[in-house]
Enzyme design. Structure first.
Site, PDB file in Angstrom:
ATOM      1  N   THR A 207      52.295   8.395  47.840  1.00 54.60           N
ATOM      2  CA  THR A 207      52.278   7.769  49.156  1.00 54.60           C
ATOM      3  C   THR A 207      53.559   6.982  49.215  1.00 54.60           C
ATOM      4  O   THR A 207      54.185   6.764  48.179  1.00 54.60           O
ATOM      5  CB  THR A 207      51.040   6.835  49.295  1.00 54.60           C
ATOM      6  OG1 THR A 207      49.922   7.577  49.746  1.00 54.60           O
ATOM      7  CG2 THR A 207      51.235   5.685  50.263  1.00 54.60           C
ATOM      8  N   ARG A 235      39.586  13.900  56.263  1.00 55.31           N
ATOM      9  CA  ARG A 235      39.505  12.794  55.295  1.00 55.31           C
ATOM     10  C   ARG A 235      40.632  11.787  55.557  1.00 55.31           C
ATOM     11  O   ARG A 235      41.781  12.158  55.749  1.00 55.31           O
ATOM     12  CB  ARG A 235      39.609  13.339  53.878  1.00 55.31           C
ATOM     13  CG  ARG A 235      39.595  12.249  52.791  1.00 55.31           C
ATOM     14  CD  ARG A 235      40.998  11.858  52.383  1.00 55.31           C
ATOM     15  NE  ARG A 235      41.000  10.860  51.302  1.00 55.31           N
ATOM     16  CZ  ARG A 235      42.079  10.229  50.879  1.00 55.31           C
ATOM     17  NH1 ARG A 235      43.255  10.472  51.422  1.00 55.31           N
ATOM     18  NH2 ARG A 235      42.000   9.340  49.917  1.00 55.31           N
ATOM     19  N   VAL A 236      40.288  10.507  55.566  1.00 54.34           N
ATOM     20  CA  VAL A 236      41.303   9.465  55.730  1.00 54.34           C
ATOM     21  C   VAL A 236      41.201   8.505  54.548  1.00 54.34           C
ATOM     22  O   VAL A 236      40.098   8.066  54.204  1.00 54.34           O
ATOM     23  CB  VAL A 236      41.102   8.694  57.055  1.00 54.34           C
ATOM     24  CG1 VAL A 236      42.125   7.574  57.184  1.00 54.34           C
ATOM     25  CG2 VAL A 236      41.211   9.646  58.246  1.00 54.34           C
ATOM     26  N   GLY A 237      42.329   8.192  53.944  1.00 55.17           N
ATOM     27  CA  GLY A 237      42.350   7.257  52.818  1.00 55.17           C
ATOM     28  C   GLY A 237      42.671   5.844  53.266  1.00 55.17           C
ATOM     29  O   GLY A 237      42.465   5.473  54.425  1.00 55.17           O
ATOM     30  N   ASP A 238      43.204   5.060  52.341  1.00 57.91           N
ATOM     31  CA  ASP A 238      43.457   3.639  52.634  1.00 57.91           C
ATOM     32  C   ASP A 238      44.751   3.397  53.402  1.00 57.91           C
ATOM     33  O   ASP A 238      44.893   2.355  54.052  1.00 57.91           O
ATOM     34  CB  ASP A 238      43.531   2.853  51.315  1.00 57.91           C
ATOM     35  CG  ASP A 238      44.669   3.337  50.420  1.00 57.91           C
ATOM     36  OD1 ASP A 238      44.890   4.564  50.358  1.00 57.91           O
ATOM     37  OD2 ASP A 238      45.347   2.495  49.800  1.00 57.91           O
ATOM     38  N   THR A 258      49.398   2.045  47.002  1.00 60.10           N
ATOM     39  CA  THR A 258      49.316   3.478  46.724  1.00 60.10           C
ATOM     40  C   THR A 258      48.290   3.670  45.624  1.00 60.10           C
ATOM     41  O   THR A 258      48.261   2.893  44.669  1.00 60.10           O
ATOM     42  CB  THR A 258      50.666   4.065  46.281  1.00 60.10           C
ATOM     43  OG1 THR A 258      50.429   5.409  45.797  1.00 60.10           O
ATOM     44  CG2 THR A 258      51.338   3.266  45.190  1.00 60.10           C
ATOM     45  N   GLY A 259      47.448   4.670  45.763  1.00 65.84           N
ATOM     46  CA  GLY A 259      46.453   4.908  44.726  1.00 65.84           C
ATOM     47  C   GLY A 259      45.249   5.645  45.264  1.00 65.84           C
ATOM     48  O   GLY A 259      45.307   6.259  46.334  1.00 65.84           O
ATOM     49  N   THR A 260      44.173   5.585  44.518  1.00 70.02           N
ATOM     50  CA  THR A 260      42.938   6.266  44.907  1.00 70.02           C
ATOM     51  C   THR A 260      42.374   5.567  46.143  1.00 70.02           C
ATOM     52  O   THR A 260      41.696   4.546  46.033  1.00 70.02           O
ATOM     53  CB  THR A 260      41.940   6.225  43.742  1.00 70.02           C
ATOM     54  OG1 THR A 260      41.893   4.888  43.229  1.00 70.02           O
ATOM     55  CG2 THR A 260      42.376   7.144  42.606  1.00 70.02           C
ATOM     56  N   GLY A 261      42.665   6.141  47.292  1.00 68.24           N
ATOM     57  CA  GLY A 261      42.450   5.457  48.556  1.00 68.24           C
ATOM     58  C   GLY A 261      41.048   4.934  48.766  1.00 68.24           C
ATOM     59  O   GLY A 261      40.850   3.825  49.299  1.00 68.24           O
TER      60      GLY A 261
HETATM   61  N1  ASP Z   1      46.326   6.132  48.899  1.00 70.08           N
HETATM   62  C1  ASP Z   1      46.611   7.456  49.383  1.00 70.08           C
HETATM   63  C2  ASP Z   1      45.361   8.079  49.961  1.00 70.08           C
HETATM   64  O1  ASP Z   1      44.293   7.830  49.450  1.00 70.08           O
HETATM   65  C3  ASP Z   1      47.107   8.376  48.354  1.00 70.08           C
HETATM   66  C4  ASP Z   1      48.093   7.842  47.413  1.00 70.08           C
HETATM   67  O2  ASP Z   1      48.536   6.699  47.478  1.00 70.08           O
HETATM   68  O3  ASP Z   1      48.489   8.619  46.561  1.00 70.08           O
HETATM   69  O4  ASP Z   1      45.478   8.843  50.896  1.00 70.08           O
END
Ligand code: ASP
Length: 340
Positions: A207, A235-238, A258-261
């Site tokens: 991200t 699907r929508v993340g953070d 950035t990470g596991t949304g």
């Molecule tokens: N946070 C982002 C999401 O979940 C993905 C990422 O940061 O790699 O969409």
């Protein structure tokens, strides 16, 4: 002293240190430094934090190395759905978009939502229509596609595990976790279906984002992403969720994650840093470290963030093997890094 500073990230996770070729590292570091110099010039000329983060994320979206805009990952339908957000810490105004398919620079759409609508967030067709009405550049959906991202989708789908893969995933990136086009041993690692590599949480995120403090002590944050390889459409993340993947408040800090949304949403990660500073008087560094190293791991949340406060302090913690990141202070050279 001019406290103006811009910090950016290009995703947490990062290539496995042992596998990263010098060439691959240099490509990322050069891109980060160029973007910092270019967008940092806005602060140098007395521009606003909001303009600096918008331009930094626009440039990251244009760079195919990063999972946002051109170079975004594919959904399970082999399409792209792009999410972005922006927040102005001086007014708490914010804008976000999710599920864009043709808008070239999602961060500009988020900014337009903030400045030219009465709302905070638009999704899917409504977001597309709003962006078009604002005169933003639209492109054919395959503008965002790159051969590397298509290979990633094919690898994840051929593995037939039914799982999604975030960017830099061992599946998405080849067994070595390195995008194949940068991998010295690409052929040896290119067939996880024959020799399935376990998902490596340390390598699977991506991200882009930026935070800034300008000469007036105003803060801003922006985040943009293609999401996860093989994600289910819709699907929508953070990243476009204000308070989770993006937050800015002049009283405390500006944060882009950035990470596991899903975990960052559940922990309301970006706002938690601000709340710790506001309610407990914690420093930027202490608050950011607590969220990344104590809170998120409680629910297996993996990733990192960049954050600044109104004094120009910078924090860039991550709990993965690396995070593409850097910062630039007015009048100084950019500082970039991938690993700890
Ligand atoms: N946070 C982002 C999401 O979940 C993905 C990422 O940061 O790699 O969409």
């Amino acid at each position: 002293m001019n406290q103006a500073v811009l910090a950016i990230h290009g995703g947490a996770g990062a290539m496995a240190r042992a596998e990263a070729s010098d060439e691959a590292r240099m490509a990322y570091e050069t891109a980060l430094a160029e973007i910092l110099r270019s967008a940092g010039g806005i602060l140098e000329q007395g521009g606003t934090a909001l303009d600096a983060v918008t331009e930094a994320v626009r440039l990251l979206e244009e760079c195919p190395l990063f999972n946002a805009g051109h170079g975004a990952v594919f959904t399970s339908d082999a399409t792209h759905e792009l999410d972005a957000s922006v927040m102005d810490g001086s007014t708490l105004k914010s804008g976000a978009v999710a599920g864009l398919k043709t808008v070239r620079n999602p961060v500009l759409a988020a900014r337009a939502v903030m400045e030219h609508s009465q709302h905070v967030m638009f999704v899917a067709d409504g977001a597309e229509a709003f962006a078009r009405a604002q005169g933003l550049e639209c492109v054919a959906p395959d503008f965002f596609s790159t051969p590397l991202r298509r290979e990633q989708l094919e690898r994840v789908q051929q593995a037939q595990t039914g799982q999604m893969a975030l960017d830099h995933d061992a599946l998405a990136s080849g067994a070595a976790g390195v995008p194949l086009s940068f991998s010295a041993n690409a052929k040896a690692s290119a067939n996880p279906a024959a020799n399935p590599a376990p998902l490596d949480e340390d390598r699977k995120l991506g991200t882009v984002g930026a935070v800034a403090c300008d000469a007036h002590g105003n803060l801003a944050a922006a985040t943009s992403t293609g999401g996860m390889t093989n994600k289910q459409p819709g699907r929508v993340g953070d990243s476009p969720i204000i308070g989770a993947g993006c937050y800015a408040n002049n009283r405390t800090c500006a944060v882009s994650t950035t990470g596991t949304g899903e975990m960052f949403i559940r922990m309301v990660a970006a706002h938690d840093i601000s709340a710790r500073m506001e309610y407990t008087g914690a420093s930027l560094e202490a608050a950011a470290n607590a969220v990344v190293h104590e809170k998120l791991p409680q629910i297996d949340g993996r990733g990192g963030l960049v954050a600044v406060d109104a004094q120009g302090n910078v924090a860039m913690p991550f709990n993965t093997e690396g995070m593409y990141r850097g910062f630039i202070r007015v009048g100084q050279a950019p500082v970039v890094a991938i690993y700890a």
